[in-house]
Design a protein around this motif. Structure first.
Motif, PDB file in Angstrom:
ATOM      1  N   UNK A  79     -43.870 -25.674  21.068  1.00  0.00           N
ATOM      2  CA  UNK A  79     -42.677 -26.308  20.310  1.00  0.00           C
ATOM      3  C   UNK A  79     -42.055 -26.050  21.574  1.00  0.00           C
ATOM      4  N   UNK A  80     -40.555 -26.483  21.902  1.00  0.00           N
ATOM      5  CA  UNK A  80     -39.328 -26.632  22.280  1.00  0.00           C
ATOM      6  C   UNK A  80     -38.565 -25.906  20.675  1.00  0.00           C
ATOM      7  N   UNK A  81     -38.130 -25.102  21.512  1.00  0.00           N
ATOM      8  CA  UNK A  81     -37.639 -24.191  20.630  1.00  0.00           C
ATOM      9  C   UNK A  81     -35.814 -24.525  20.707  1.00  0.00           C
ATOM     10  N   UNK A 115     -39.526 -10.551  17.948  1.00  0.00           N
ATOM     11  CA  UNK A 115     -39.509  -9.941  18.886  1.00  0.00           C
ATOM     12  C   UNK A 115     -39.231 -11.617  19.644  1.00  0.00           C
ATOM     13  N   UNK A 116     -40.103 -11.679  20.160  1.00  0.00           N
ATOM     14  CA  UNK A 116     -40.811 -13.312  21.409  1.00  0.00           C
ATOM     15  C   UNK A 116     -40.257 -14.687  20.418  1.00  0.00           C
ATOM     16  N   UNK A 117     -40.377 -14.549  18.814  1.00  0.00           N
ATOM     17  CA  UNK A 117     -40.204 -15.819  18.456  1.00  0.00           C
ATOM     18  C   UNK A 117     -38.678 -15.884  18.275  1.00  0.00           C
ATOM     19  N   UNK A 122     -38.912 -21.619  14.490  1.00  0.00           N
ATOM     20  CA  UNK A 122     -39.060 -20.108  13.600  1.00  0.00           C
ATOM     21  C   UNK A 122     -40.313 -19.569  13.355  1.00  0.00           C
ATOM     22  N   UNK A 123     -39.859 -18.153  12.839  1.00  0.00           N
ATOM     23  CA  UNK A 123     -40.609 -16.501  12.781  1.00  0.00           C
ATOM     24  C   UNK A 123     -40.831 -16.274  11.763  1.00  0.00           C
ATOM     25  N   UNK A 145     -34.650 -11.933   9.463  1.00  0.00           N
ATOM     26  CA  UNK A 145     -34.883 -12.855  10.213  1.00  0.00           C
ATOM     27  C   UNK A 145     -35.505 -13.607   9.312  1.00  0.00           C
ATOM     28  N   UNK A 146     -36.244 -13.535   8.385  1.00  0.00           N
ATOM     29  CA  UNK A 146     -36.926 -14.378   7.982  1.00  0.00           C
ATOM     30  C   UNK A 146     -36.055 -15.183   6.559  1.00  0.00           C
ATOM     31  N   UNK A 147     -34.572 -14.482   6.363  1.00  0.00           N
ATOM     32  CA  UNK A 147     -34.051 -14.904   4.961  1.00  0.00           C
ATOM     33  C   UNK A 147     -33.043 -16.619   5.722  1.00  0.00           C
ATOM     34  N   UNK A 148     -32.882 -16.350   7.429  1.00  0.00           N
ATOM     35  CA  UNK A 148     -31.942 -16.903   8.007  1.00  0.00           C
ATOM     36  C   UNK A 148     -32.304 -17.056   9.178  1.00  0.00           C
ATOM     37  N   UNK A 149     -32.784 -16.633  10.220  1.00  0.00           N
ATOM     38  CA  UNK A 149     -33.205 -17.035  11.375  1.00  0.00           C
ATOM     39  C   UNK A 149     -34.125 -18.430  11.343  1.00  0.00           C
TER      40      UNK A 149
END
Length: 420
Positions: A161-163, A253-255, A261-262, A314-318
């Protein structure tokens, strides 16, 4: 280029790299004088050639002497060889899977990439090579394996999907920090800079990936096959966990770079880096005879701790920002009824409510004629719509039926041509 084409290119490149890694020499040996011999060793065997007095070549086997360490090295080489071929075939399947979602193929490819990278690092760490002419060094096999695994995990992590959640500069900076921390801890492994010892004419350095001895400007590399059994097992585990942590960090890093969503990738990278940190600490706790802990070990621990912190953040914010941007936080339910455009604007006229239909005016002189016509009962069992007939008066002149004239707002007799 479409997302499907990008994933196909990454998978094809990963398959090529993994197949080349399976057949490329993982160890090389050459004599500096170029007149004694040379050897190339792959995952399933090798060949050693000597040039004195004439060139003769013989096949090499990785099984070696019977024993636990030689058997473990031989079986690890075979598992790495088979895993590289299987994961390469899986990469081709992922490339030609089509645009439809494959809920199991992507995670299987990512897990296979991490497994083959860990197996390759273990093979190099516990290497127990047969007697080779010259000075042995590691080849390009492990590097090709890591490149292929990294490309495959990037293809598996590539979003359909579009990110694009968040600013591009911030996303790329965050992804660069994750990759940088992972590369720092892998460089300390590959450079064998955990322990350091001085020799008579050179140095000897060591890490879970093996030993490097430099003497008079000539350096040779070997595995930890001669280490004590407990330390040998810890070093193998540390090398495998470090390779798996590197691959998981590349997927995360790719996500992050693409704004997808990562959350799952972040927790997977955090767990892999935590396992690498635990095994590295256990390996450093066992002292190495004749060597002291160098600065590379502390850099390794700091890089792994930074990888864990970046993955948890990253799991909590991004992830939450990406989910909000893609609309995942919008509650589901019936669609709201919106007001007409311009209804709440200042000075806009408010539309009048619809008027209820009014009954036609009654005429006192023709009251008997205005009575509704008698209703004819229908057959038994017949159903009606529930709407009764509209009462219409009869014309007092011709006693005919009349119709309601909308424009004149009166009853109209079509025979007499006049209104009531």
């Amino acid at each position: 280029m479409s997302r499907r084409a990008v994933r196909a290119v990454l998978c094809a490149a990963a398959a090529i790299a993994l197949i080349l890694a399976a057949v490329t020499p993982w160890w090389r040996s050459a004599d500096p004088d170029d007149d004694v011999g040379r050897a190339n060793v792959t995952l399933i065997g090798g060949e050693a050639c000597t040039g004195a007095p004439r060139v003769t070549c013989q096949a090499l086997s990785l099984a070696g002497r019977p024993g636990l360490r030689d058997d473990a090295f031989a079986w690890s080489s075979r598992v790495t060889f088979g895993g590289a071929l299987v994961v390469g075939a899986l990469a081709l399947a992922l490339a030609f899977a089509g645009g439809r979602p494959r809920p199991l193929l992507g995670p299987a490819a990512a897990a296979g990439a991490a497994a083959v990278a860990a197996s390759g690092a273990t093979t190099v760490a516990i290497a127990s090579l047969p007697r080779l002419p010259g000075i042995p060094t590691t080849g390009a096999g492990l590097e090709l394996t890591l490149v292929g695994a990294g490309l495959l995990v990037a293809a598996a992590a590539w979003p359909r999907e579009a990110g694009g959640a968040g600013r591009r500069a911030r996303r790329w900076a965050w992804a660069g920090a994750v990759v940088g921390a992972a590369m720092v801890h892998w460089i300390t492994l590959a450079s064998r800079s955990w322990w350091h010892a001085a020799t008579e004419f050179g140095t000897r350095t060591r890490s879970p990936l093996g030993i490097e001895v430099c003497d008079l400007g000539r350096c040779g590399q070997s595995g930890n096959g001669a280490a004590p059994l407990g330390q040998w097992a810890l070093l193998a585990l540390a090398a495998a966990a470090g390779a798996a942590a590197l691959i998981a960090a590349l997927g995360l890093a790719t996500r992050l770079a693409l704004g997808a969503p990562a959350r799952r990738w972040a927790w997977a990278a955090a767990i892999a880096a935590g396992g690498a940190l635990a095994t590295a600490g256990a390996a450093l706790a066992v002292p190495v005879a004749g060597a002291h802990v160098a600065a590379g070990a502390w850099i390794e621990l700091a890089a792994l701790a930074a990888s864990i912190a970046l993955a948890v953040i990253a799991a909590r914010t991004a992830t939450d920002a990406a989910a909000t941007a893609t609309g995942a936080s919008i509650p589901r339910g019936p669609r709201p009824v919106l007001a007409p455009l311009g209804a709440g604007a200042a000075g806009a006229p408010t539309p009048a409510p619809p008027r209820a239909p009014t009954a036609p005016p009654a005429i006192a002189a023709y009251a008997p004629a205005l009575s509704p016509a008698p209703r004819v009962p229908g057959p038994a069992g017949a159903t009606t719509s529930g709407l009764g007939p509209r009462p219409s008066p009869y014309c007092p002149t011709c006693r005919g039926a009349t119709l309601w004239h909308g424009k004149r707002a009166a009853w109209w007799c079509s025979a007499c041509k006049h209104t009531l």
